[in-house]
Design an enzyme around this catalytic site. Structure first.
Site, PDB file in Angstrom:
ATOM      1  N   CYS A 134     -75.977 -74.173 -31.853  1.00  0.00           N
ATOM      2  CA  CYS A 134     -76.380 -72.832 -32.285  1.00  0.00           C
ATOM      3  C   CYS A 134     -77.765 -72.873 -32.922  1.00  0.00           C
ATOM      4  CB  CYS A 134     -75.336 -72.186 -33.181  1.00  0.00           C
ATOM      5  SG  CYS A 134     -74.624 -73.289 -34.348  1.00  0.00           S
ATOM      6  N   GLU A 163     -69.564 -68.411 -38.588  1.00  0.00           N
ATOM      7  CA  GLU A 163     -70.855 -69.012 -38.220  1.00  0.00           C
ATOM      8  C   GLU A 163     -71.043 -68.745 -36.748  1.00  0.00           C
ATOM      9  OE1 GLU A 163     -70.370 -73.095 -40.192  1.00  0.00           O
ATOM     10  OE2 GLU A 163     -72.170 -73.251 -38.954  1.00  0.00           O
TER      11      GLU A 163
END
Ligand SMILES: Cc1cc2nc3c(=O)[nH]c(=O)nc-3n(C[C@H](O)[C@H](O)[C@H](O)COP(=O)(O)OP(=O)(O)OC[C@H]3O[C@@H](n4cnc5c(N)ncnc54)[C@H](O)[C@@H]3O)c2cc1C
Length: 1011
Positions: A805, A771
Site C-alpha cells: 500500500c 488501513e
C-alpha cells in the site's frame, strides 16, 4: 575460501587479541624507537610543509562537524549537476546562511581558502539580509553583485575544490600531465571516474573508458610507470552476490577482456575494493582470472585492493599465501584501510546482521593494517602496495619492508605534505591514485574524500587540526588495546536499547545462500481453521494454487457459519480470563513466539514465496517486521498496562488503568501474509482481547502455520480462533455479534467502507481501525541526484511487484530533469529480473492471482505512452515493471496494485499547486521527496496531508517503532501500526476513585502532619 567467508562477523576483540597482537607485538616493540622517530619526522616535516594543496588548507579551515563544513559538502555534492539557475539559487540561498563565513576570511595569501570563503560570505550576505554589516573591504566591493555573478562565484569555488581531486579530464591529458617533470618521483594509477552503474548503458560507457585507458597507457612514453584502477560496480548495473549466474555470463567476460588487454599492452591493473557484501563475489572473479592463462610469468600486473577495516581481510591474505604458492602465480595487492565505513555500519544495523563486518574502533583498523602488512611480507607471490596517508602506518611499513620491494600509494590532491619527506630517499616508490574524468562523474568520489578527510578520526584531519597533538597522532595503535572493551557502537541487534532488533539474513554470504536454496516445491499442504487449539475439518475445500506457476500446493478448508459460531463461543467464554491474564505473562508468550518465528524463518520464507509469490528478500522483510511487531508491542504493553496513581485531594485513592475490551475481529491482507497478520493479531492479544483472526483467502496456509507457532509459544488455546474462508461470510457473522468490541482491518478502501457501514447498524459503537491503500507520489526536484532517485523508484514502485500500500504510484519530476530521470529509470527497469520468487536472483515475483493480473493488464492497456519489457514466463501471473507517462495527476483514478509507476512532469514554479493536487486525490498514505533544498522539503512537508513522508530515500518498508505506519483520509483511520498510540486504541480506560477516608477516617493524614 570458507575460512575467509565465515570470519565476516568474528568478534573484534578476539581477532585483535588472538590473531594480531601476537603477530606484530615483537616487531613493534623491537623497532619502537625507529618507528616513532620516523613518524615524528614525517609529521614535523608535514607541519612545516609549504606547498600544501589547497584542499589541505580547506580541511584546515572547515571542520566537517561545523555548519560550514556540512554546507560545503552539500554544495559540492549538488551544485555542479543542477541544470537550472532557479534551483541553483534556491540551493545557495538554502545553504549559505547556515554558515558564519565571515570568520574564515583571513589576510593570509592562500587564494583558495579566500576565494571560497569570500564567495560564501558574499552570498551569505546577500541572501541573509539581517546579518551584520561587514567591515571587510572586499565584501563591500562585491556586495551589489547580481544573481548570476554570485552563482558563478559559488560554482567557481566548488570547481576549485573539485579540481583538487581530478587529475585530468581525459586519459590522454592525464598521461601527458603525469609525464611532466614535477612528477618524476611518482608513478600513477589512473582511476577512470565513475561510480556504480545503474543501467547497462552506463556500464558500457565505463567499460569503453577502461579499454581506452589501457590502450592509451600502453602506447604512452613510460607505460611501466602507469597503471589503471577499475571499479567492478561500474562494469555492471547489478554487481550483487545474488546475481552470480548473470554476472558469470555478463561481467566475468568483461573483466577477462580488460585483463587480456592489459596483458597485451603491458599495463598493470588494480581492482578497487568496494562494500564488504561484494567481497565474495569479487574473489570469485579474481580467482577465475588468476587461474586463467592471462596470469603467468610474463604478466603479473593484475591486482586488487583489500581493506584492513574489514575483519576478514587478514584471513583473505592468509588464504592467498597458500593459494598463490600452490598455483605459482604472482599478483599485486593494494592494502587500504577502507572508504565506506559509515555505510558498512548503517547497512549492518538496517539489516539486523549478527555483527559488523568492519572494526568499530579506529585503532583496531590501524592494528589490522599493520597485521595485514606482516601477512603480505610473508607472501613471496605478492607485490605489496600500501595506500595510506598515516605517518605511523607509513613509518611502520617502511621499517618492516626495509629489505623487501614494495610501494606506497597516495591519493592525488592529498598527502603531499606526508610524502614530501620520503621523496628524498633514493629507494622512494610511491604511486598516485589519479582520478580522470569530468566533474559530473566526480561527485560521489568527492563526497567520499570530503567525508574521509573531515572525519574526526582521520589522520589527515587531525594533522590539520588547529589543536594538533603530535604525540597522540604518532602513537602506536597498540597502546590503545585497553579501549577495545568500551565500545560506543552497539551491535546491530541492540540498537533499540529496550528491545531486540529482529535478525536479518546476510544474503551476500555463502552459508546463507546455501541455506536459502529451495529445491522442491511445497506439496500436499493443508490449511485448516483452528478453534479451541484444534484443526477444524470441514467440507468446503479449495486448492492452494501458487501464483508462480499455477501448481496446486495443497488444500485449504474454509469455515462455514456453524464453525464461525463455535469459534466466537469459545472466545467469549475465555474473554474475562484473558483480560485478567498478567501482562508480563502475555508478554512472555509473545516474545517466545517472536523467537519461534525467527527459528522457523526458512519454512516461513518458503511458504511466502510459494503461496504468495513473495521474493526471498521480501519474505525476510516480512518475518523481520513481524518479529519487530511482537517485541515492540510487548514492550509498549508493559508500559501502558502499568496502573497509574493520579494526584488528588487527601483521603482518596485515584487509579487509572487500561483494560482489554473483549472480542476482536482481525482481518488481514494477502500482500503481507506474515507481517500484518501477526502485527494486528498480536496487538489485539497483548492488550487482553480475545481474537478471531481472519487472513486473506490467498494466504491461508501462512496464517495456519503461524497460529500453530503461536499456540506452541504457549498462547492459551481459547484466546484465539483462526477462521479461514470468505471475508464476507465470516466478517458479517462476527460483526453481528453483540460482544464484538474491536475490528482491525487492512485491505481495500471498498471493503473498509462496507465494514464501516455494517458496524454503524449496530446498537453499540464498535472500535474500527482500518488501513487502506494510497495513490502515493514521489516529488523530485532538479537538485536531486538522478541515479539515487531511480534506485529509490525501482525499490518503491516495483519491489514486491508493486503490491504494497505504500508503493510509489506516481513519480512527479521537475521538468528540467524529467527526460533524464525517465531515461535512466527505463534503463534500470531493464536490469530487473521477473521470475520465480524462490530464486535469490529474482527481483520481482508474480502478482497474487489471475484477477489481479487481469486488472493490472487492463489498466496498462488503457494508456498510450508505456515503457515495458518483454518477459518470458507464461505459467505464473507475471507482469513486467511498467512506466506510464501521464499528463496530469488525475489521469489516474484508482490505486493499481501492481508493478506500475506513472510519471508526470511539473514546473518548479508550480510546486505548491502540485502538493495541493496530491492532497486533492484524497488519499494520504505515503509521500516521497527527493531534493537537496531544505526549504523545498519544508514547504512540501508543511502542506502534504499524508501519514508517512520519506525524504531522499525510498518510500517503502516502514520499520516498526521507527517509522510508525498509516495514513489519513481514504488511506485509513489510524492509529499508526507500530506506533505508540496503536495499543491504546484497543483498550478501555478505567478510572477508580476510592474514598479511603470512608472507613475509619483519614488516619494517614493525621499521622503525617506534624506541629
Ligand atoms: C591509492 C589509494 C587507493 C585507494 N583505494 C581504495 C579502494 O580500492 N577501496 C577503498 O575502500 N578505499 C580505497 N582508498 C581509500 C582509503 O581506504 C582511505 O584513503 C584510507 O582509509 C585512509 O587511510 P589512512 O591510513 O590514510 O588514514 P587514517 O586516518 O589513519 O585511517 C582512516 C581509516 O580508519 C577507519 N575508521 C575511522 N573510524 C573508525 C572506527 N571507529 N572504527 C574502525 N575504523 C575506523 C576509516 O574508515 C578509514 O578506513 C584508497 C586510498 C589510496 C590512497
Amino acid at each position: 575460501m570458507e575460512k575467509i567467508f565465515n570470519k565476516k562477523y568474528i568478534d573484534q576483540k578476539l581477532l585483535v587479541n588472538d590473531y594480531f597482537v601476537g603477530l606484530i607485538n615483537d616487531f613493534s616493540n623491537n623497532n619502537k624507537k625507529k618507528i616513532e622517530s620516523l613518524s615524528q619526522q614525517i609529521v614535523d616535516n608535514a607541519v612545516s610543509y609549504k606547498g600544501g594543496s589547497s584542499f589541505s588548507k580547506l580541511i584546515h579551515e572547515f571542520s566537517l562537524t561545523s555548519n560550514e563544513g556540512v554546507v560545503l559538502m552539500c554544495l559540492a555534492e549538488a551544485l555542479l549537476r543542477i541544470p537550472d539557475s532557479a534551483t541553483i539559487n534556491d540551493l545557495i540561498e538554502d545553504k549559505i546562511p547556515v554558515g558564519d563565513w565571515n570568520k574564515y576570511i583571513k589576510n593570509d595569501k592562500d587564494i583558495f581558502v579566500n576565494i571560497s570563503s569570500i564567495a560564501f560570505l558574499l552570498t551569505g550576505k546577500i541572501v541573509e539580509e539581517k546579518s551584520e554589516e561587514n567591515k571587510n573591504i572586499l565584501v563591500k566591493m562585491v556586495k551589489n553583485l547580481s544573481g548570476p555573478l554570485l552563482r558563478n562565484a559559488i560554482k567557481q569555488a566548488i570547481n576549485i575544490l573539485a579540481k583538487q581531486f581530478v587529475f585530468e579530464s581525459d586519459i590522454k591529458k592525464a598521461i601527458k600531465y603525469s609525464d611532466e617533470k614535477k612528477y618524476n618521483k611518482y608513478t600513477f594509477s589512473f582511476d577512470m571516474l565513475g561510480e556504480a552503474a545503474v543501467t547497462y548503458e552506463d556500464s558500457e560507457r565505463y567499460y569503453n573508458q577502461y579499454e581506452e585507458a589501457i590502450l592509451e597507457t600502453g602506447k604512452s612514453l613510460y607505460p611501466e610507470k602507469k597503471s589503471i584502477s577499475i571499479k567492478l560496480s561500474s562494469l555492471h548495473p547489478r554487481y550483487e552476490r545474488n546475481k552470480l549466474k548473470l554476472l558469470t555470463k555478463e561481467l566475468f567476460p568483461k573483466v577477462y577482456k580488460l585483463t587480456e588487454l592489459a596483458r597485451e599492452n603491458k599495463v598493470d591493473i588494480c581492482f578497487d575494493a568496494e562494500e564488504s557484501d561484494r567481497l565474495n563475489l569479487s574473489l570469485f572473479i579474481f580467482k577465475d582470472i588468476i587461474e586463467s592463462k592471462l596470469i603467468d610469468k610474463n604478466y603479473h600486473g593484475f591486482g586488487f585492493a583489500v581493506q584492513a577495516y574489514q575483519k576478514r581481510t587478514y584471513f583473505l591474505l592468509d588464504w592467498l599465501q597458500d593459494y598463490l604458492k600452490n598455483i605459482n602465480k604472482k599478483i599485486n595487492i593494494r592494502l587500504v584501510k577502507g572508504a565506506y565505513w559509515d555505510t558498512e555500519i548503517k547497512i549492518a544495523q538496517e539489516n539486523g546482521l549478527e555483527d559488523y563486518p568492519v572494526f568499530t574502533k579506529k585503532f583496531a583498523t590501524d592494528i589490522s593494517y599493520l597485521s595485514c602488512a606482516h601477512k603480505l611480507l610473508e607472501n613471496k607471490n605478492i607485490f605489496s602496495q600500501f595506500a595510506t596517508h598515516n605517518a605511523h602506518s607509513i613509518a611502520y611499513i617502511k621499517t618492516l619492508f626495509e629489505n623487501t620491494e614494495f610501494e606506497f600509494q597516495k591519493l592525488h590532491g592529498m598527502g603531499d605534505e606526508i610524502y614530501s619527506l620520503l621523496e628524498k630517499d633514493s629507494d622512494f616508490k610511491c604511486r598516485v591514485y589519479a582520478p580522470v574524468g569530468g566533474y559530473k562523474d566526480l561527485l560521489p568520489y568527492l563526497v567520499r574524500r570530503l567525508l574521509e578527510n573531515g572525519a574526526n578520526t582521520s589522520f589527515i584531519h587531525q594533522l590539520k587540526s588547529k589543536d594538533l597533538k603530535k604525540d597522540k597522532l604518532i602513537q602506536s595503535p597498540l597502546l590503545k588495546l585497553d579501549k577495545l572493551e568500551d565500545n560506543n557502537i552497539p551491535k546491530p541487534i541492540e540498537i533499540y536499547g529496550d528491545r531486540k532488533n529482529s535478525k536479518g539474513f546476510d544474503l551476500s554470504e555463502e552459508n546463507i545462500i546455501q541455506k536459502l536454496k529451495f529445491e522442491k516445491i511445497l506439496s500436499n499442504i493443508n490449511a485448516f481453521s483452528i478453534i479451541n487449539g484444534e484443526d477444524v475439518k470441514c467440507h468446503k475445500k479449495t486448492d492452494i494454487i501458487s501464483p508462480n506457476n499455477s501448481k496446486v500446493l495443497g488444500v485449504k478448508y474454509f469455515a462455514d457459519i456453524k464453525i464461525v459460531d463455535k469459534g466466537i463461543d469459545y472466545l467469549k467464554d475465555f474473554s474475562s480470563t484473558w483480560k485478567n491474564f498478567p501482562t508480563k505473562d502475555k508478554s512472555k508468550i509473545i516474545l517466545k513466539f517472536a523467537d519461534l518465528i525467527e527459528e522457523n524463518s526458512k519454512e516461513i520464507i518458503e511458504i511466502c514465496a510459494q503461496e504468495s509469490g513473495k521474493s526471498i528478500k521480501n519474505s525476510i522483510a516480512e518475518i523481520r517486521e513481524a518479529v519487530d511487531f511482537c517485541r515492540y508491542y510487548s514492550k509498549e504493553a508493559n508500559i501502558i498496562f502499568k496502573d497509574q496513581i493520579l494526584k488528588g485531594p487527601t483521603g482518596e485513592n485515584n487509579k487509572y488503568k487500561m483494560l482489554g475490551k473483549g472480542l476482536t475481529l482481525v482481518i488481514s491482507p494477502w500482500n503481507f501474509p506474515v507481517a500484518i497478520f501477526i502485527g494486528q493479531t498480536i496487538a489485539a492479544l497483548i492488550t487482553g482481547n480475545v481474537v478471531l483472526t481472519k487472513p486473506a483467502e490467498q494466504s491461508s496456509y501462512a496464517a495456519y502455520y503461524i497460529i500453530k507457532l503461536l499456540l506452541k509459544a504457549g498462547l492459551p488455546k481459547n484466546a484465539i480462533a483462526l477462521l479461514l474462508g470468505e471475508g464476507e461470510l465470516i466478517a458479517n457473522k462476527v460483526i453481528n455479534d453483540k460482544k464484538l468490541k474491536n475490528v482491525l482491518f487492512t485491505g481495500s478502501l471498498e471493503t473498509a467502507k462496507i465494514i464501516q457501514s455494517n458496524l454503524q447498524k449496530k446498537e453499540s459503537i464498535t472500535n474500527f481501525i482500518a488501513e487502506t491503500g494510497g495513490l502515493n507520489c514521489m516529488i523530485v526536484d532538479s537538485s536531486a541526484l538522478p541515479e539515487h532517485v531511480v534506485k529509490d523508484v525501482i525499490n518503491s514502485g516495483f519491489d514486491s511487484a508493486g503490491q504494497r500500500c505504500s508503493a510509489c504510484r506516481i513519480l512527479c519530476v521537475e521538468e528540467n530533469i524529467y527526460e533524464k530521470i525517465k531515461n535512466i529509470l527505463i534503463g534500470a527497469m531493464k536490469t530487473q529480473h521477473v521470475g520465480d520468487p524462490s530464486e535469490l536472483s529474482t527481483d520481482i515475483g508474480p502478482v497474487i492471482d489471475k484477477q489481479a493480473y487481469n486488472k493490472i493488464k487492463k489498466h496498462i492497456n488503457s494508456f498510450k505512452k508505456i515503457h515495458q519489457f518483454k518477459i518470458k514466463n507464461d505459467l505464473g501471473y507475471f507482469i513486467s515493471p511498467t512506466l506510464i507517462e501521464i499528463e496530469k495527476l488525475n489521469d489516474l483514478k484508482e490505486e493499481i496494485f501492481g508493478p506500475v509507476v506513472h510519471i508526470v512532469k511539473y514546473k518548479a514554479s508550480k510546486l505548491e499547486e502540485l502538493v495541493d493536487d496530491i492532497n486533492e486525490l484524497g488519499f494520504g498514505l505515503t509521500l516521497g521527496i527527493h531534493s537537496r533544498i531544505d526549504k523545498t522539503i519544508d514547504k512540501i512537508v508543511s502542506k502534504a496531508e499524508v501519514g508517512n513522508i520519506y525524504i531522499n530515500r525510498n518510500m517503502i518498508g516502514a520499520v516498526v517503532g521507527v517509522q510508525p505506519f498509516g495514513g489519513f483520509a481514504k488511506s485509513g483511520t489510524g492509529p499508526k501500526a507500530g506506533g505508540p498510540e496503536y495499543l491504546k486504541r484497543l483498550c478501555y480506560e478505567q478510572s477508580i476513585s476510592n474514598n479511603t477516608a470512608a472507613m475509619g477516617g483519614n488516619a494517614s493524614l493525621l499521622s503525617e502532619v506534624e506541629d
